[in-house]
Design a protein around this motif. Structure first.
Motif, short mmCIF file in Angstrom:
data_model
loop_
_atom_site.label_atom_id
_atom_site.label_comp_id
_atom_site.label_asym_id
_atom_site.label_seq_id
_atom_site.Cartn_x
_atom_site.Cartn_y
_atom_site.Cartn_z
N ILE A 85 -29.93 -43.27 -18.67
CA ILE A 85 -30.69 -43.34 -17.41
C ILE A 85 -31.97 -44.14 -17.61
O ILE A 85 -32.32 -45.00 -16.79
N LEU A 86 -32.69 -43.88 -18.69
CA LEU A 86 -33.94 -44.60 -18.95
C LEU A 86 -33.70 -46.10 -19.11
O LEU A 86 -34.44 -46.92 -18.55
N ASN A 87 -32.67 -46.46 -19.83
CA ASN A 87 -32.35 -47.88 -20.02
C ASN A 87 -32.04 -48.57 -18.70
O ASN A 87 -32.42 -49.73 -18.50
N LYS A 88 -31.39 -47.85 -17.80
CA LYS A 88 -31.04 -48.42 -16.49
C LYS A 88 -32.28 -48.86 -15.72
O LYS A 88 -32.24 -49.84 -14.96
N TYR A 89 -33.40 -48.14 -15.93
CA TYR A 89 -34.64 -48.46 -15.21
C TYR A 89 -35.66 -49.16 -16.11
O TYR A 89 -36.86 -49.02 -15.94
N LYS A 90 -35.15 -49.90 -17.09
CA LYS A 90 -35.95 -50.81 -17.92
C LYS A 90 -36.91 -50.09 -18.87
O LYS A 90 -37.99 -50.59 -19.18
N PHE A 91 -36.51 -48.91 -19.32
CA PHE A 91 -37.25 -48.22 -20.36
C PHE A 91 -36.56 -48.42 -21.70
O PHE A 91 -35.34 -48.34 -21.79
N SER A 92 -37.34 -48.67 -22.72
CA SER A 92 -36.80 -48.64 -24.08
C SER A 92 -37.30 -47.35 -24.73
O SER A 92 -38.48 -47.01 -24.63
N VAL A 93 -36.38 -46.63 -25.36
CA VAL A 93 -36.72 -45.34 -25.96
C VAL A 93 -37.25 -45.56 -27.37
O VAL A 93 -36.55 -46.03 -28.26
N ASN A 94 -38.52 -45.25 -27.55
CA ASN A 94 -39.16 -45.40 -28.86
C ASN A 94 -38.94 -44.19 -29.76
O ASN A 94 -38.94 -44.30 -30.98
N TYR A 95 -38.78 -43.03 -29.11
CA TYR A 95 -38.63 -41.78 -29.87
C TYR A 95 -37.88 -40.79 -29.00
O TYR A 95 -38.18 -40.64 -27.81
N ILE A 96 -36.89 -40.13 -29.59
CA ILE A 96 -36.19 -39.07 -28.87
C ILE A 96 -35.74 -38.01 -29.88
O ILE A 96 -35.26 -38.35 -30.96
N SER A 97 -35.98 -36.77 -29.56
CA SER A 97 -35.64 -35.66 -30.45
C SER A 97 -35.01 -34.54 -29.64
O SER A 97 -35.56 -34.12 -28.62
N HIS A 98 -33.87 -34.06 -30.10
CA HIS A 98 -33.13 -32.97 -29.46
C HIS A 98 -33.11 -31.82 -30.46
O HIS A 98 -32.46 -31.92 -31.50
N PHE A 99 -33.86 -30.75 -30.17
CA PHE A 99 -34.04 -29.73 -31.19
C PHE A 99 -34.08 -28.32 -30.59
O PHE A 99 -34.43 -28.12 -29.43
N SER A 100 -33.70 -27.37 -31.42
CA SER A 100 -33.72 -25.96 -31.03
C SER A 100 -35.10 -25.38 -31.29
O SER A 100 -35.72 -25.65 -32.32
N ARG A 101 -35.57 -24.56 -30.33
CA ARG A 101 -36.85 -23.88 -30.52
C ARG A 101 -36.72 -22.44 -30.00
O ARG A 101 -37.10 -22.12 -28.86
N PRO A 102 -36.14 -21.55 -30.81
CA PRO A 102 -36.03 -20.15 -30.38
C PRO A 102 -37.40 -19.62 -30.00
O PRO A 102 -38.37 -19.80 -30.74
N THR A 103 -37.47 -19.01 -28.82
CA THR A 103 -38.78 -18.65 -28.25
C THR A 103 -38.83 -17.16 -27.93
O THR A 103 -38.01 -16.65 -27.15
N GLU A 104 -39.80 -16.48 -28.54
CA GLU A 104 -39.98 -15.05 -28.27
C GLU A 104 -40.63 -14.87 -26.90
O GLU A 104 -41.68 -15.45 -26.62
N LEU A 105 -40.00 -14.08 -26.06
CA LEU A 105 -40.53 -13.85 -24.72
C LEU A 105 -41.61 -12.77 -24.74
O LEU A 105 -41.49 -11.79 -25.48
#
Length: 264
Positions: free
Chosen positions: A182-202
């Motif tokens: 999607i970002l590339n379609k609108y002329k963005f170049s992705v410099n950094y992308i991270s997909h990570f788990s962050r278990p979160t205590e409620l």
């Protein structure tokens, strides 16, 4: 549910009780990636109660916070944010054009907001519209797999009552590949992308979290049935989400963090 609640289901009170961790978990990391400078103009997209907006406003020339929720914008003003406005971010292009903000901002910042916007192409198009050439998007949102156990439990609870639980889900949790496309379609170049788990205590319970964030699932239900559904979701989620040793609920947050540059 009264008319105003239907129009704006966000509750600053619930947010403070059940979800005050949201800005705290990214306060240093994400703002460091943004790296605001004193001469810059920044748009905080989906600013919520303004806890991060206020911090950014102290670091740059101008920071405007926008959010669809009138309730949250009012809370942001109480939190001493200088310039926050009610804007539907899925109609961002229209707002940018009307306000004269085409090519105005050096950066767009967003935390825990983009995954609430189903029409992502409209949002990214608007972000591209308001950025200067070479401007950047710094964002964190829910990524694929985010709160999966609770979402499945909510869908199941609504399905068995004759509703389409999947259609009631308000969220869009993309993979890195989907979002990059999607970002590339609108002329963005992705410099950094991270997909990570962050278990979160409620700070409270799954029921409190559902009341704060799962309101679209609860909307068709009568008040007494809402309480029953929250209880069912807690029971369905308990084995995987409740920590018996600490007596705390730990939700399976999965985040997608992005820095992308707009190339006009």
């Amino acid at each position: 549910m009264d008319t105003s609640e239907k129009a704006d289901p966000w509750s600053p009170e619930n947010y403070k009780i059940h979800a005050h961790f949201v800005p705290k978990l990214v306060k240093h990391d994400l703002i460091t990636l943004l790296s605001p400078r004193s001469h810059e103009r920044i748009l905080d997209l989906g600013c919520g109660d303004g806890m991060l907006t206020r911090q950014i406003q102290e670091m740059c020339k101008e920071c405007i916070g926008i959010d669809k929720s009138q309730h949250m914008i009012e809370e942001a003003k109480l939190n001493e944010c200088k310039d926050v406005r009610v804007v539907d971010c899925e109609k961002l292009t229209e707002w940018v054009n009307n306000q004269g903000f085409v090519g105005y901002f050096d950066s767009v910042f967003s935390n825990a907001a983009l995954h609430w916007m189903k029409n992502q192409e409209a949002v990214i198009e608007g972000i591209a519209k308001c950025l200067k050439p070479g401007g950047k998007l710094v964002a964190e949102l829910g990524g694929s797999g985010n709160v999966q156990i609770v979402e499945k439990s909510l869908i199941s609870a609504l399905d068995k009552r004759g509703y389409n639980g999947k259609e009631l889900s308000p969220w869009y949790f993309p993979s890195p590949e989907d979002y990059t496309q999607i970002l590339n379609k609108y002329k963005f170049s992705v410099n950094y992308i991270s997909h990570f788990s962050r278990p979160t205590e409620l700070p409270t319970t799954i029921g409190g979290w559902v009341e704060t964030f799962g309101f679209s699932f609860l909307a068709p239900l009568e008040d007494n049935e809402k309480e029953i559904v929250k209880g069912e979701v807690e029971e369905m989620s308990r084995d995987e989400v409740f920590n018996n040793e600490t007596d705390k609920w730990i939700l399976n947050y999965v985040r997608l963090r992005i820095v992308a540059q707009f190339n006009s």
